[in-house]
Design an enzyme around this catalytic site. Structure first.
Site, PDB file in Angstrom:
ATOM      1  N   PRO A  53       0.839  -1.202   0.000  1.00  0.00           N
ATOM      2  CG  PRO A  53       0.082  -0.985   2.195  1.00  0.00           C
ATOM      3  CD  PRO A  53       0.775  -1.935   1.260  1.00  0.00           C
ATOM      4  CB  ALA A  96      -0.043   7.653   0.619  1.00  0.00           C
ATOM      5  CB  SER A  99      -2.661   3.437   0.450  1.00  0.00           C
ATOM      6  OG  SER A  99      -2.619   4.427   1.470  1.00  0.00           O
ATOM      7  CE1 TYR A 135      -1.121   4.228   8.476  1.00  0.00           C
ATOM      8  CE2 TYR A 135      -1.939   5.187   6.440  1.00  0.00           C
ATOM      9  CZ  TYR A 135      -0.883   4.730   7.214  1.00  0.00           C
ATOM     10  OH  TYR A 135       0.390   4.783   6.729  1.00  0.00           O
ATOM     11  CB  THR A 145      -0.661   0.595   8.842  1.00  0.00           C
ATOM     12  OG1 THR A 145      -0.873   0.134   7.510  1.00  0.00           O
ATOM     13  CG2 THR A 145       0.772   1.090   8.995  1.00  0.00           C
ATOM     14  CE  LYS A 154       2.679  -2.137   4.849  1.00  0.00           C
ATOM     15  NZ  LYS A 154       3.072  -0.776   5.218  1.00  0.00           N
ATOM     16  CG  HIS A 169       5.613   2.757   7.030  1.00  0.00           C
ATOM     17  ND1 HIS A 169       4.441   2.558   7.703  1.00  0.00           N
ATOM     18  CD2 HIS A 169       5.313   3.625   6.031  1.00  0.00           C
ATOM     19  CE1 HIS A 169       3.472   3.282   7.149  1.00  0.00           C
ATOM     20  NE2 HIS A 169       3.972   3.933   6.129  1.00  0.00           N
ATOM     21  NE  ARG A 215       7.526   6.285   2.978  1.00  0.00           N
ATOM     22  CZ  ARG A 215       7.834   7.121   1.996  1.00  0.00           C
ATOM     23  NH1 ARG A 215       8.954   6.959   1.321  1.00  0.00           N
ATOM     24  NH2 ARG A 215       7.024   8.103   1.669  1.00  0.00           N
ATOM     25  N   GLY A 271      10.125  -4.446   2.504  1.00  0.00           N
ATOM     26  CA  GLY A 271      11.252  -3.579   2.823  1.00  0.00           C
ATOM     27  C   GLY A 271      12.498  -4.024   2.089  1.00  0.00           C
ATOM     28  NE  ARG A 289      11.450   4.215  -0.250  1.00  0.00           N
ATOM     29  CZ  ARG A 289      11.520   3.522   0.894  1.00  0.00           C
ATOM     30  NH1 ARG A 289      11.550   2.203   0.872  1.00  0.00           N
ATOM     31  NH2 ARG A 289      11.559   4.149   2.048  1.00  0.00           N
TER      32      ARG A 289
END
Ligand SMILES: Cc1cc2nc3c(=O)[nH]c(=O)nc-3n(C[C@H](O)[C@H](O)[C@H](O)COP(=O)(O)O)c2cc1C
Length: 358
Positions: A78, A80, A107, A130, A156, A233, A257, A260, A289, A312
């Protein structure tokens, strides 16, 4: 430049083509980026003890996750704000997922509504949730996701507050007024702008909307209001994983994450065996990750993950080529994974076992 041959080359192409502020947002990490680098290093540090003469002529990459057959053990993590990478945003990504048999995780903070994503999907989708301070709004999100066919919820857990994103502070990162966080329309949280002084608002935005006082009771509550499996997560410890399973979770995504959130957090691959032990076969374990190569997927599976999530790099495919870019990037990774399986002497995913790791 020739078409990229691997995920790192996609990142380089994206760096050359995207506005700097957006590239930094998508590619960035918390504080000094230690965890983001460690996630990669953990993969690089492992060596594979491949098998020979193992009849790998006809390979099967598929797995079964929560009773659903998937073409290969990869999901799109997910993420954003995908409209900042490409005008077609999550619609392009979810279509590419469908074309390549890749599970898609939408997300909460998407720039396309969960309903529009589901309508464009041609394959299985999960919804990342969330937990908002407003629990009735949170519950409504769950009901919306169930209503349009999402097959699991990924809640999350690693974001009680936002990590220190210094690049975003420096760049005064925000989303322009025309871009909206569509799932949150009707709340004060559908935009992510600058404050009156022109400064970054990320940390304040998250604190105003998300609840940092969550406890295991809230996970129990979430599991009680949905018939979907709940995957937690952001877990990196066996004891937390065990507790999550006791609360009714269906699985764990070992994640920090992408580095992050807490900088100096343990690399996910290093955390994986402890979490697998904590889950003890009572649910599914995924990891994300730093997955960048087909061999990384083999390593994650060998250490007990059922599947990996890819973050990413998907954005780099999206930014440089839209739907086709994401599909091509996933195709490259799939070829790498297939090659890695063959060279490891594994005809199928269930042949990937712990003894492959040196
Ligand atoms: C740009 C970006 C946005 C993200 N947004 C979310 C999000 O909305 N919810 C969430 O649970 N994780 C989010 N993540 C974390 C990813 O789901 C995933 O854990 C991480 O990116 C995996 O690491 P990788 O990028 O090294 O593959 C985001 C990550 C990135 C890079």
């Amino acid at each position: 430049m020739d078409l990229p041959l691997n995920l790192a080359e996609y990142e380089e192409l994206a760096r050359q083509t995207m506005p700097r502020t957006h590239f930094d947002y998508f590619g960035g990490a918390a504080a000094d980026g230690i965890t983001a680098r460690e996630n990669r290093r953990a993969f690089e540090d492992l060596a594979l003890r491949y098998r020979v003469f193992a009849d790998v002529g006809d390979r099967d990459l598929s797995i079964t996750l929560f009773g659903r057959k998937l073409d290969w053990p990869v999901a799109i993590a997910p993420m954003a704000f995908q409209q900042l990478a490409h005008p077609q945003a999550e619609i392009a990504t979810v279509k590419a997922a469908g074309r390549t048999g890749t599970l898609f995780v939408a997300s909460t903070m998407a720039t396309t509504s969960l309903e529009d994503i589901a309508a464009a999907a041609t394959g299985p989708c999960w919804f990342q949730l969330y937990v908002y301070r407003d629990r009735s709004f949170t519950k409504a999100l769950v009901e919306r996701a169930e209503a349009v066919g999402y097959e699991a919820l990924m809640v999350t857990a690693d974001t009680p507050v936002l990590g220190r994103r210094e690049q975003d502070m420096r760049n005064r990162f925000h989303i322009p007024p025309g871009v909206r966080i569509k799932n949150l329309e009707g709340t004060p949280f559908a935009s992510f702008g600058l404050d009156d002084g022109g400064e970054y608002t990320g940390a304040r935005y998250m604190l105003a909307s998300l609840d940092p006082s969550l406890t295991w009771k809230d996970l129990e509550w979430l599991c009680s209001i949905t018939r979907l499996p709940v995957i937690v997560k952001g877990v990196v410890r066996g004891d937390d994983a065990e507790q999550a399973m006791k609360c009714g979770a269906g699985g764990i995504a070992v994640s920090n994450h992408g580095g992050r959130q807490l900088d100096s957090a343990i690399a996910t691959l290093r955390a994986l065996p402890d979490v697998v032990q904590g889950v003890a076969g009572r649910g599914e374990v995924l990891v994300d990750g730093g997955v960048r190569r087909g061999t990384d997927i083999v390593k994650a599976l060998a250490l007990g993950a059922k599947a990996v999530l890819l973050g990413r790099p998907v954005i780099w495919g999206l930014a440089t080529g839209g739907e086709d870019g994401v599909a091509r990037l996933l195709g490259l990774l799939r070829e790498e994974f297939d090659t890695a399986l063959a060279l490891c002497g594994c005809k199928s995913v269930d042949r990937v076992t712990r003894d492959l790791i040196a």
